[in-house]
Design an enzyme around this catalytic site. Sequence first.
Site, PDB file in Angstrom:
ATOM      1  CB  ILE A  40     -37.024  55.946 -86.646  1.00 16.47           C
ATOM      2  CG1 ILE A  40     -36.384  55.626 -85.263  1.00 16.47           C
ATOM      3  CG2 ILE A  40     -37.981  56.585 -85.883  1.00 16.47           C
ATOM      4  CD1 ILE A  40     -35.461  55.978 -84.294  1.00 16.47           C
ATOM      5  NE  ARG A  42     -33.544  46.788 -91.946  1.00 23.27           N
ATOM      6  CZ  ARG A  42     -34.011  45.874 -91.943  1.00 23.27           C
ATOM      7  NH1 ARG A  42     -33.623  44.953 -90.941  1.00 23.27           N
ATOM      8  NH2 ARG A  42     -35.457  45.740 -92.162  1.00 23.27           N
ATOM      9  N   GLY A  43     -30.217  50.056 -87.285  1.00 22.27           N
ATOM     10  CA  GLY A  43     -29.042  49.825 -87.347  1.00 22.27           C
ATOM     11  C   GLY A  43     -28.137  48.646 -87.173  1.00 22.27           C
ATOM     12  CB  SER A  44     -24.074  47.479 -86.069  1.00 18.06           C
ATOM     13  OG  SER A  44     -24.272  48.974 -86.276  1.00 18.06           O
ATOM     14  CG  PHE A  45     -25.980  44.835 -84.136  1.00 12.06           C
ATOM     15  CD1 PHE A  45     -24.505  43.605 -85.155  1.00 12.06           C
ATOM     16  CD2 PHE A  45     -25.575  45.304 -83.483  1.00 12.06           C
ATOM     17  CE1 PHE A  45     -23.416  44.245 -85.421  1.00 12.06           C
ATOM     18  CE2 PHE A  45     -23.793  45.574 -83.150  1.00 12.06           C
ATOM     19  CZ  PHE A  45     -23.468  45.122 -84.099  1.00 12.06           C
ATOM     20  N   GLY A  46     -30.442  46.055 -86.081  1.00 10.64           N
ATOM     21  CA  GLY A  46     -31.410  45.191 -85.261  1.00 10.64           C
ATOM     22  C   GLY A  46     -32.258  46.800 -85.944  1.00 10.64           C
ATOM     23  CD  GLU A  47     -37.249  46.019 -87.800  1.00  8.45           C
ATOM     24  OE1 GLU A  47     -37.440  45.762 -87.006  1.00  8.45           O
ATOM     25  OE2 GLU A  47     -37.668  45.762 -89.503  1.00  8.45           O
ATOM     26  CE  LYS A  63     -29.037  49.690 -82.710  1.00 11.69           C
ATOM     27  NZ  LYS A  63     -27.258  49.393 -83.072  1.00 11.69           N
ATOM     28  CG  ASP A 154     -18.222  51.605 -89.461  1.00 12.00           C
ATOM     29  OD1 ASP A 154     -17.586  51.903 -90.797  1.00 12.00           O
ATOM     30  OD2 ASP A 154     -19.412  51.272 -89.435  1.00 12.00           O
TER      31      ASP A 154
END
Length: 653
Positions: A40, A42-47, A63, A154
């Site tokens: 769904i 892609r976040g800060s460090f992974g899918e 995640k 952020d």
Amino acid sequence: MTTTSSDELPRQADDDSMKWDRIYIQKLDPEVIFTKQERIGRGSFGEVYKGIDNRTGRVVAIKIIDLEQAEDEIEDIQQEIQVLSQCDSQYVTKYFGSFLKGSKLWIIMEYLGGGSALDLTKSGKLDESHIAVILREILKGLEYLHSERKIHRDIKAANVLVSEHGDVKVADFGVAGQLTETVKKRITFVGSPFWMAPELIKQSSYDYKADIWSLGITAIELANGEPPHSDLHPMRVLFLIPKNPPPVLQGSQWSKPFKEFVEMCLNKDPENRPSASTLLKHQFIKRAKKNSILVDLIERAAEYRLRTGVSSDSDLDEDSDGGGGTSKWDYPTVRGPRVSADDDGTVRQRTDRPRAQVDRRSPSGSPGGTIVRGSPQVAAVAEQLRNSSVGSSGYGSGGNSASSQYATSSLPQSHTASSGGATTITLGSPNGSPTSSLARTQSMVSPSGQRSGSAQSWELERGNRPMSERVSSQVSPSKYNQHRTSSSNGVQGGSGGRREYINGSGSGLNGNSSNQNHSEYSDAVRQRGPGGSGGRLDYRESHVPTSSQENLNHGRMYGYGAPPPSREANNVPMPRVKGALDCSLLPAIEHLSRTRHATAALDQLRHVFRDVEDSCPGICNELIEELMQRIAVPQVSQSDLDAAIRRLTTPPS
């Protein structure tokens, strides 16, 4: 829950920075407990995947992070888990636990199926009533975080998630910070440039008021679909925000209370900036309606995603470009070294690992990249921008734009191969590229292709002069044209109007000296993987100087093998005959600029076409002819094809 020992996790040189004992990691197999479904985002460090908890049937967000590949981000991952595990609020995404399987870390979080607030803006304009509800819920989340002495750092529309029922929650705590009794203000440099508070950019001490500034920018983003200065390079924005007056919300469609709310948030003096609790009492927020009014908006965004293929994301998704996204820049998050606080393990000192790359994305160039503040390089660039004059922001223009200065200066000294005080860059085409009609014409003009040392290379002098005057070029157009069709180093236009040096595998040069220079430079700029198209340097790290293009132009115009004219002659404008550039390409770009495709990348494309035509008059005609040949042959007769080409390359009579 039990904790894993540090031996079960990747080790770094500085073991003090890896205090995983404060983070609870379950040893159970996550693939047994959870059923992973579609990706769904892609976040800060992974899918991020949608998943089902097989024990309860609850829908969750999963995640998944490969810790071996995310070695540089481990402390940020650690920080995100730490903050999430300490939060308990209906306005903050919930954290359910973490699982480790091999090198893969599974972080289980609350699933919010409505996407992000940024997704809501992509499907159409937001009404003021919708924006008021979203801002109210963000303020409630910030009120909670600030009461827990946490700074998000952020806040932006992409980091605000919504459920299918209209719940709004603050997410993505990869750069969140903790304020303790002994550390009441922060001094680190993190966040997204377009949303960053002035005091944060100036590296002054700051507190939770930095989140209030970001909220004001987010309000403008929700109203206009993009943050202020979105047409500028992020590094230039870092220079402009502290210097310029604060942005204002413009437009007669917005009410006076809404504009006053934004103005209060964007007070450049943090002492005069209101708190989240105070802003919740503002007239604009108090008259906001119930969350249920967002449901229609969320359904509209879901239909838009299904129609266009754009996936929702807590940050910019790699696939969104293919689905019609119109983001002008990759809005990156700057992640910086953290100053260690008390022994609570929440705020830690980052290791001094050198960070050579400004962009952490894969060579494919997925959005959502990260600007790293791990080395003083970004500080030096920002300081240079402050001390330099602000010129035109257009790509490839004759003036010294701030973005151009950054792109040139950000290439480290150690990444530049030199020979006798000069740097040699060889130009050519990528491996396997077809020989265009232009290349065939030029190869007929110069059949020999034999030139002596200095005429075979493009030399960039490195001295103490200003960047705009630091380049002098000597080009052999015959060698350049011969080399364009060889398998060597090529200059290509990437997506978004960027130019990239693509490292080819073949030499494509005659003479050991030139081959050696080419090899030295290829080794110097290879920062991502071995040779071939994989070893590329982004436009934001280097670019082709305009003065070199001018000398290349003179080499073609004044005869092959003849020395280029003096600099005085360079200043004489050459008349340009109107062709495909003016008759087809620029009008088409102008038409697109009045549609939803209007982006800074489109403006850069316009500048690139003009620069290329100035460097090689007639090349746009050749491009149109080449494209028409590939599209129409053999379905269209030659006479019809010639007529179509004439219409595209000849001014109307």
